[in-house]
Design an enzyme around this catalytic site. Structure first.
Site, PDB file in Angstrom:
ATOM      1  N   CYS A  14     -24.628  61.140  49.159  1.00  0.00           N
ATOM      2  CA  CYS A  14     -25.059  63.389  49.124  1.00  0.00           C
ATOM      3  C   CYS A  14     -24.231  63.997  47.964  1.00  0.00           C
ATOM      4  O   CYS A  14     -23.003  63.798  47.765  1.00  0.00           O
ATOM      5  CB  CYS A  14     -24.488  63.641  50.210  1.00  0.00           C
TER       6      CYS A  14
ATOM      7  N   CYS B 179     -21.556  66.832  49.742  1.00  0.00           N
ATOM      8  CA  CYS B 179     -20.430  66.330  50.503  1.00  0.00           C
ATOM      9  C   CYS B 179     -20.225  65.307  49.825  1.00  0.00           C
ATOM     10  O   CYS B 179     -18.610  64.757  50.642  1.00  0.00           O
ATOM     11  CB  CYS B 179     -20.521  66.838  51.726  1.00  0.00           C
TER      12      CYS B 179
ATOM     13  N   CYS C 268     -43.876  56.793  43.390  1.00  0.00           N
ATOM     14  CA  CYS C 268     -43.905  57.540  44.064  1.00  0.00           C
ATOM     15  C   CYS C 268     -43.308  58.486  43.362  1.00  0.00           C
ATOM     16  O   CYS C 268     -44.029  59.722  43.604  1.00  0.00           O
ATOM     17  CB  CYS C 268     -43.562  57.507  45.551  1.00  0.00           C
TER      18      CYS C 268
ATOM     19  N   CYS D  86     -28.478  64.021  55.100  1.00  0.00           N
ATOM     20  CA  CYS D  86     -27.328  64.123  55.320  1.00  0.00           C
ATOM     21  C   CYS D  86     -26.122  63.938  56.928  1.00  0.00           C
ATOM     22  O   CYS D  86     -26.398  65.190  57.030  1.00  0.00           O
ATOM     23  CB  CYS D  86     -26.003  64.185  54.069  1.00  0.00           C
TER      24      CYS D  86
ATOM     25  N   CYS E 260     -23.014  67.176  56.358  1.00  0.00           N
ATOM     26  CA  CYS E 260     -23.022  68.206  56.043  1.00  0.00           C
ATOM     27  C   CYS E 260     -24.646  68.361  56.262  1.00  0.00           C
ATOM     28  O   CYS E 260     -24.865  69.816  56.443  1.00  0.00           O
ATOM     29  CB  CYS E 260     -23.146  68.379  54.796  1.00  0.00           C
TER      30      CYS E 260
ATOM     31  N   HIS F 181     -30.559  68.655  52.785  1.00  0.00           N
ATOM     32  CA  HIS F 181     -32.158  67.841  52.684  1.00  0.00           C
ATOM     33  C   HIS F 181     -31.334  67.210  51.921  1.00  0.00           C
ATOM     34  O   HIS F 181     -31.106  67.174  51.044  1.00  0.00           O
ATOM     35  CB  HIS F 181     -32.405  69.032  52.959  1.00  0.00           C
TER      36      HIS F 181
ATOM     37  N   HIS G 204     -37.422  62.973  52.993  1.00  0.00           N
ATOM     38  CA  HIS G 204     -38.219  61.923  53.810  1.00  0.00           C
ATOM     39  C   HIS G 204     -38.463  60.666  53.854  1.00  0.00           C
ATOM     40  O   HIS G 204     -38.046  60.302  52.926  1.00  0.00           O
ATOM     41  CB  HIS G 204     -39.948  62.492  53.546  1.00  0.00           C
TER      42      HIS G 204
ATOM     43  N   ASP H 286     -43.010  45.600  50.325  1.00  0.00           N
ATOM     44  CA  ASP H 286     -42.619  44.011  50.241  1.00  0.00           C
ATOM     45  C   ASP H 286     -41.516  44.393  50.720  1.00  0.00           C
ATOM     46  O   ASP H 286     -40.494  43.870  49.088  1.00  0.00           O
ATOM     47  CB  ASP H 286     -43.445  43.210  49.014  1.00  0.00           C
TER      48      ASP H 286
END
Length: 137
Positions: free
Chosen positions: A52, A55, A70, A101, A104, A107, A110, A118
């Protein structure tokens, strides 16, 4: 001595703004999203651990990263289930599962299920590069 609480999830927006760049704050603390295909870790294939950015908590291993095309780094599993929090996100007129996370509450991105990848879990943790740092092994 700092006046910041030991529990990072309790930092104020002002304290987070002191720790993060404006772009990091937007994604990590305001649940923003970076543009696809521009993040520094989208195409990274090195062996190591993703942490993260807010933090430093270890979140994902490179062995769970896969190419989903993506535009964001994709992982099929977190390092451990207690490293993330999942919650319903009804923004943008759709229901998604937000990933935060656990340490902390920043965000990260998703998670999506049942897309036919696979992978051992058939999950895609679609994570903003700006939410992460990378530590090579």
């Amino acid at each position: 001595m700092t006046d910041q609480p030991a529990d990072l999830s309790q930092l104020t927006d002002e304290q987070w703004r002191e720790r993060l760049t404006p772009q990091e704050f937007h994604v990590l603390r305001e649940a923003g999203t970076e543009r696809p295909f521009v993040g520094e870790y989208t195409d990274k294939t090195d062996v190591g651990v993703y942490r993260c950015r807010a933090c430093g908590a270890e979140l994902f291993r490179s062995t769970t990263k896969f190419e989903s095309h993506c535009g964001w780094p994709s992982f099929f599993s977190p390092l451990a289930g207690d490293r993330i929090i999942e919650r319903v996100d009804d923004s943008l007129g759709m229901t998604r599962t937000e990933v935060l996370c656990a340490n902390c509450h920043s965000h990260l991105g998703h998670v999506f299920a049942g897309e036919g990848y696979d992978t051992p879990t058939d999950l895609r943790y679609c994570i903003n590069s700006i939410s992460l740092t990378f530590e090579a092994e």
